[in-house]
Design an enzyme around this catalytic site. Structure first.
Site, PDB file in Angstrom:
ATOM      1  N   GLY A 263       0.811  -1.212   0.000  1.00  0.00           N
ATOM      2  CA  GLY A 263       0.000   0.000   0.000  1.00  0.00           C
ATOM      3  C   GLY A 263       0.844   1.261   0.000  1.00  0.00           C
ATOM      4  CG  ASP A 264       3.350   2.180   3.198  1.00  0.00           C
ATOM      5  OD1 ASP A 264       2.651   3.127   3.571  1.00  0.00           O
ATOM      6  OD2 ASP A 264       3.588   1.188   3.909  1.00  0.00           O
ATOM      7  CB  SER A 265       4.856   0.109  -3.055  1.00  0.00           C
ATOM      8  OG  SER A 265       5.314   0.100  -4.378  1.00  0.00           O
ATOM      9  CB  ALA A 268       5.453   6.040  -2.829  1.00  0.00           C
TER      10      ALA A 268
END
Length: 471
Positions: A263-265, A268
């Site tokens: 999810g962070d990838s 970003a």
């Protein structure tokens, strides 16, 4: 000119930072005094978590990144700075309490337990000139809310609110976090977060699946006056609700593995594309592709390994048929590598049955695929009917196939020298015929296995039936 053409315009990540630690080893026995696994040869692999991971992943793309976060002056906080500062600028203000830490105990690429410590929260107070300057220069802002108070901080919210009319803001929410500031362009909850954020307003949207998820996304977009809401669907990609009558679905590539940090990838990369002037559909599609590549490359665990080994968080280019990573993971877990080979031109039921049977013999299946030139040398100028890239794509869509790799030689022997499978599979039509690859397989400690064929199925017969072509 995009915002990224201005070297003074960084991507700014605002949010809560955690220290994530994987303690990874192998588990082959139970503890004698309790029914729990004994983790042997354990290695500690630290990495930034939360907004820190999102910022690190954006910096790995070569972007200028500034992380705005609250950090404590304790040992975990100092470890976080040491992990982050070689790769990006950290504009920090005080965290009250101790640094949040999440420790995963893992064996054979599976989590066995998780330990959470740290009570730190961001509280109202001055944030300092570095934070104000960083947000004033931002080309795009990713708000990564992990419910630890940064998005509740009055000064931070004021700065974000002032910025929103001019700079795209992506808000990655948390059920215990705060509502996005007015003017936020895109909200990116996962399915569970979307359901919990909707329920928090005492709004009941019954049902499950894509229809209910889309209704929740549309509600949140209207509720907070957002241009769009992209609900991430894990292995199924993301669905974008952006005011159009029909939602936009960005499907994900098949990427089995640890999804930690995906999810962070996604967030970003989506923010990068928005900062570069891309539309919501372009940004969400790019985010889904990046998240798939991230999982394929080993996800957050691999980020920690790369930091420990090379000092760089950069994700290596994905080859799409990365048999080597599959084999490495399988052998690290003590599994059996199975491989087979062929042209697989016009995939048919006989191929599928052979591949399914082969996969059941071990823990991964690698398919060695003849290149187009290799097929022509074997089958004649009329073959292959389907080019190699398409044959590989179809094979990789099968649940039984973990990876496919193309070889240029007349036989797979040079490739087998590198793969060194534990089991090499061929069809029973090769019984009684010398296999050129058999000696190579056995020399490396493997075995050759022949499997039964499905009667009457062959590419040659299909071509003869449909086109009158024989070979």
């Amino acid at each position: 000119m995009s915002a990224w053409d201005d070297v003074s315009a960084p991507l700014v990540v605002v949010g809560d930072v955690l220290l994530d630690i994987d303690i990874a080893g192998s588990a082959r026995r139970l503890c004698p005094d309790a029914p729990v696994p004994v983790i042997e040869q354990a290695t500690e692999l630290p990495r930034p978590g939360g907004a820190g991971l999102a910022a690190l992943l954006a910096a790995a793309d070569g972007r200028e990144v500034v992380l705005v976060a609250a950090l404590a002056d304790d040992e975990p906080g100092r470890r976080l700075r040491a992990l982050l500062e070689p790769h990006l600028e950290v504009a920090a203000f005080p965290l009250h309490g101790t640094t949040p830490c999440k420790v995963r105990v893992r064996a054979q690429d599976q989590s066995v337990a998780r330990l959470d410590t740290g009570d730190g929260e961001a509280r109202d107070g001055p944030v300092g000139p570095r934070v104000t300057e960083a947000l004033g220069r931002a080309a795009a802002v990713l708000v990564s809310d992990y419910g630890r108070g940064v998005t509740r901080h009055a000064a931070v919210r004021t700065l974000l609110t002032e910025l929103a009319p001019d700079v795209p803001i992506l808000w990655d929410p948390h059920p215990r976090g705060e509502a996005p500031v007015p003017g936020t362009r895109l909200l990116t909850p996962n399915e569970d977060e979307a359901a919990r954020l909707t329920a928090r307003d005492n709004v009941q949207i019954e049902g499950s699946g894509l229809s209910a998820t889309t209704r929740r996304g549309r509600y949140l977009a209207e509720r907070w006056g957002l241009e769009g809401v992209a609900v991430t669907l894990g292995a199924n990609g993301a669905v974008l609700c952006n005011g159009e009558p029909e939602p936009f679905l960005a499907p994900a590539e098949a990427a089995p593995g640890d999804p930690c940090g995906a999810g962070d990838s996604f967030a970003a990369r989506t923010t990068e594309v928005l900062g570069d002037g891309g539309s919501l559909t372009e940004a969400v599609s790019a985010g889904v592709r990046r998240a798939s590549d991230f999982v394929k490359s080993g996800a957050a665990s691999a980020v920690a390994e790369r930091l420990a080994r090379t000092g760089s968080p950069r994700i290596p280019p994905q080859r799409g048929d990365d048999a080597w990573d599959v084999i490495e993971r399988t052998r690290r877990a003590g599994g059996t590598v199975v491989a087979t080979g062929g042209c697989f031109d016009l995939l048919h039921a006989g191929h599928v049955r052979l591949l399914e049977q082969a996969r059941r013999l071990g823990d991964c299946l690698i398919v060695c695929v003849n290149s187009d030139a290799s097929v022509r040398r074997r089958k004649g100028s009329g073959r292959p009917v389907t080019q190699s890239a398409d044959r590989v794509r179809v094979l990789q869509a099968l649940a039984a196939v973990d990876a496919a790799v193309i070889f240029e030689d007349d036989t797979p022997v040079p490739l087998i020298e590198r793969l060194r499978p534990d089991i090499w599979v061929k069809g029973a039509d090769y019984a009684g015929s010398p296999l050129p690859e058999a000696d190579t397989v056995r020399r490396h400690g493997g075995e050759v296995v022949l499997l039964p064929l499905l009667e009457g199925r062959s590419t040659t017969r299909l071509l003869a039936t449909t086109k009158g072509i024989t070979s």
